[in-house]
Design an enzyme around this catalytic site. Structure first.
Site, PDB file in Angstrom:
ATOM      1  N   ASP A   1      -6.598  -2.274   3.922  1.00  0.00           N
ATOM      2  CA  ASP A   1      -7.286  -1.708   2.755  1.00  0.00           C
ATOM      3  C   ASP A   1      -8.478  -2.559   2.333  1.00  0.00           C
ATOM      4  O   ASP A   1      -8.344  -3.759   2.103  1.00  0.00           O
ATOM      5  CB  ASP A   1      -6.328  -1.617   1.561  1.00  0.00           C
ATOM      6  CG  ASP A   1      -5.477  -0.360   1.590  1.00  0.00           C
ATOM      7  OD1 ASP A   1      -5.726   0.497   2.456  1.00  0.00           O
ATOM      8  OD2 ASP A   1      -4.573  -0.228   0.755  1.00  0.00           O
TER       9      ASP A   1
ATOM     10  N   ASP B   1      -7.176  -7.519   7.636  1.00  0.00           N
ATOM     11  CA  ASP B   1      -6.490  -6.781   6.581  1.00  0.00           C
ATOM     12  C   ASP B   1      -6.848  -5.301   6.770  1.00  0.00           C
ATOM     13  O   ASP B   1      -7.768  -4.975   7.512  1.00  0.00           O
ATOM     14  CB  ASP B   1      -6.976  -7.317   5.226  1.00  0.00           C
ATOM     15  CG  ASP B   1      -6.556  -6.460   4.061  1.00  0.00           C
ATOM     16  OD1 ASP B   1      -5.359  -6.132   3.975  1.00  0.00           O
ATOM     17  OD2 ASP B   1      -7.420  -6.107   3.241  1.00  0.00           O
TER      18      ASP B   1
END
Length: 246
Positions: free
Chosen positions: A14, A12
């Site tokens: 963020d 991922d």
């Protein structure tokens, strides 16, 4: 230690490789390039390609073996575009307009300390809905996130939408600090696995911060095709990778 055989690390963005909506640090960037010498690496995020570039660099498709903006609805492999899906062709204009109109009406009734602009962002594979508006400053973003932690503004919004649009084939997924995503059922981050599972990896590792139920990393984190790790910050990601691969 990592399992034997060909493997892929999917990250991922963020909260996993960067602070929310911030650029990757030079140290983290260098670490990932060293890691890439030992294992294939890829990124999967809900944001569009331009935002991924803002955070990970204009040359992101050269630095990662796979780049999956918008959960993989837009897909790059080895620096080349693989495919691009679009939400309007799948859902139809009537449902999209009903959804947008309802969200705008709901947002109009919310009282917040501040509201800015870009409350709904139309992307290839999803709608991104932000009660405060995506054009808020970093300070305003943090202020909203802290309020949301106390008052569950986004969670209440999503619960209302799930009732209003039940049976319409829509998924509502909270991610980041100020928004949530709306997309067709099955178009969550697991979508990107369809691009990589045919490439012969024995193990696909996934690292994400929003892995709890309702978070936008939950589905891919719990998918039987991945080995999932929950992180709280880029420092966590690096530490786990060092334990596994270094």
């Amino acid at each position: 230690m990592a399992a034997p055989g060909p493997a892929l690390c999917l990250f991922d963005v963020d909260g996993t490789l960067t602070a929310p909506r911030q650029k990757i640090t030079k140290d983290m960037d260098c670490f990932l390039q060293k890691l890439r010498q030992k294992i294939k690496i890829g990124v999967v995020g809900g944001s569009d390609f331009e935002k991924v570039q803002e955070q990970l660099g204009d040359d992101v498709i050269k630095k990662y073996d796979y780049v999956f903006p918008e959960n993989g609805l837009v897909a790059y492999r080895d620096g080349k575009l693989l495919c691009k899906q679009n939400i309007q062709g799948h859902l139809g204009e009537a449902l999209i307009q009903d959804l947008i109109n309802y969200c705008l009406s709901y947002i109009a009734k919310i009282k917040l300390p501040k509201k800015r602009g870009t409350f709904i962002e139309f992307r290839n594979g999803m709608l991104n809905v932000s009660p405060i508006g995506r054009s808020c400053s970093q300070e305003e973003r943090i202020e909203f996130y802290e309020l949301d932690q106390k008052e569950n503004i986004r969670q209440k919004f999503v619960e209302d939408l799930r009732k209003e649009f039940a049976g319409k084939g829509l998924t509502f997924s909270i991610g980041g600090q100020i928004s949530f995503d709306v997309f067709p059922d099955g178009w969550d981050k697991r979508y990107c696995l369809g691009h990589v599972e045919k490439d012969g990896y024995k193990t696909i590792y996934f690292f994400g911060d929003k892995t709890m139920p309702g978070g936008n990393d939950h589905e891919i984190f719990t998918d039987p095709r991945t080995v999932g790790y929950t992180v709280a910050a880029p420092e966590d990601t690096r530490r786990i990778c060092e334990e596994l691969f270094c």
